[in-house]
Design an enzyme around this catalytic site. Structure first.
Site, mmCIF file in Angstrom:
data_model
loop_
_atom_site.group_PDB
_atom_site.id
_atom_site.type_symbol
_atom_site.label_atom_id
_atom_site.label_comp_id
_atom_site.label_asym_id
_atom_site.label_seq_id
_atom_site.Cartn_x
_atom_site.Cartn_y
_atom_site.Cartn_z
ATOM 1 N N HIS A 10 -47.104 9.727 -18.216
ATOM 2 C CA HIS A 10 -47.855 10.370 -19.287
ATOM 3 C C HIS A 10 -48.978 11.232 -18.706
ATOM 4 O O HIS A 10 -49.467 10.987 -17.607
ATOM 5 C CB HIS A 10 -48.450 9.322 -20.218
ATOM 6 C CG HIS A 10 -47.417 8.588 -21.025
ATOM 7 N ND1 HIS A 10 -47.747 7.860 -22.141
ATOM 8 C CD2 HIS A 10 -46.078 8.459 -20.877
ATOM 9 C CE1 HIS A 10 -46.651 7.325 -22.646
ATOM 10 N NE2 HIS A 10 -45.626 7.670 -21.890
ATOM 11 N N CYS A 13 -51.677 3.977 -22.051
ATOM 12 C CA CYS A 13 -52.723 4.885 -21.583
ATOM 13 C C CYS A 13 -54.104 4.402 -21.999
ATOM 14 O O CYS A 13 -55.064 4.541 -21.236
ATOM 15 C CB CYS A 13 -52.450 6.294 -22.092
ATOM 16 S SG CYS A 13 -50.965 7.021 -21.338
ATOM 17 N N CYS A 26 -51.470 6.317 -26.187
ATOM 18 C CA CYS A 26 -50.629 5.172 -26.532
ATOM 19 C C CYS A 26 -51.282 3.904 -25.958
ATOM 20 O O CYS A 26 -52.267 3.995 -25.218
ATOM 21 C CB CYS A 26 -49.231 5.369 -25.948
ATOM 22 S SG CYS A 26 -49.177 5.209 -24.141
ATOM 23 N N GLU A 77 -52.115 11.409 -19.370
ATOM 24 C CA GLU A 77 -53.344 10.682 -19.044
ATOM 25 C C GLU A 77 -53.219 9.985 -17.697
ATOM 26 O O GLU A 77 -54.166 9.979 -16.901
ATOM 27 C CB GLU A 77 -53.656 9.624 -20.113
ATOM 28 C CG GLU A 77 -53.851 10.181 -21.499
ATOM 29 C CD GLU A 77 -52.604 10.146 -22.368
ATOM 30 O OE1 GLU A 77 -52.726 9.851 -23.563
ATOM 31 O OE2 GLU A 77 -51.496 10.416 -21.841
#
Length: 168
Positions: free
Chosen positions: A58, A91, A88, A60
């Site tokens: 992801h 993260c 999410c 992040e």
């Protein structure tokens, strides 16, 4: 919040949206993230889960990994993370462990958002670190970027299905 701070949030969110465009160019869900300390970028990332075959790929994660390398510490103290989509649970947990001071996100994620929409991991009083949160910065632009991606993807899948059916 002062007008100057608001302007800075918009500036950095535009930067994150440019990173999201990189993800989209690769066929990834267009999410971008940037870690800022003071006025310096110390980490940036965009979604790479599909291209890297990495469920943790992801935006992040990529940005915080780069920031940690930059400061030579797994704690990224006194930093701000700008991301185009509310994090999410994975993260959000990473933000807490990395000791991000402030999370600024664009679009709310009503399915997996973990900074207030579905749950609020980043401000959970049972955890050893809580993060200041500012949501909805450039919200419509961020939401439109993601929505357009999924609309285009659905249309592509429909065309591919129609092509397969016409060949049969």
């Amino acid at each position: 919040m002062s007008e100057q701070n608001n302007h800075n949030h918009e500036y950095w969110m535009r930067y994150a949206r440019q990173l999201a465009a990189r993800a989209e160019a690769l066929g990834e869900v267009p999410v971008g993230a940037v870690v800022v300390k003071g006025d310096e970028v110390i980490g940036e990332g965009w979604n790479q889960s599909i291209t890297q075959h990495d469920p943790a790929g992801h935006a992040e994660v990529m940005a915080i990994r780069q920031a940690a390398l930059h400061v030579q510490n797994y704690r990224t103290i006194d930093t701000r993370l700008y991301v185009t989509l509310e994090p999410c649970p994975m993260c959000a947990g990473l933000l807490v462990h990395a000791r991000i001071a402030t999370l600024i996100f664009g679009a709310y994620d009503l399915k997996t958002g973990s900074a207030g929409s579905v749950m609020n991991l980043v401000q959970n009083p049972l955890l050893n670190h809580q993060i200041d949160v500012i949501g909805g910065v450039e919200e419509q632009l961020c939401a439109d970027q993601i929505s357009a991606f999924f609309k285009r993807r659905r249309a592509e899948k429909k065309r591919a299905k129609e092509m397969r059916n016409s060949d049969a």
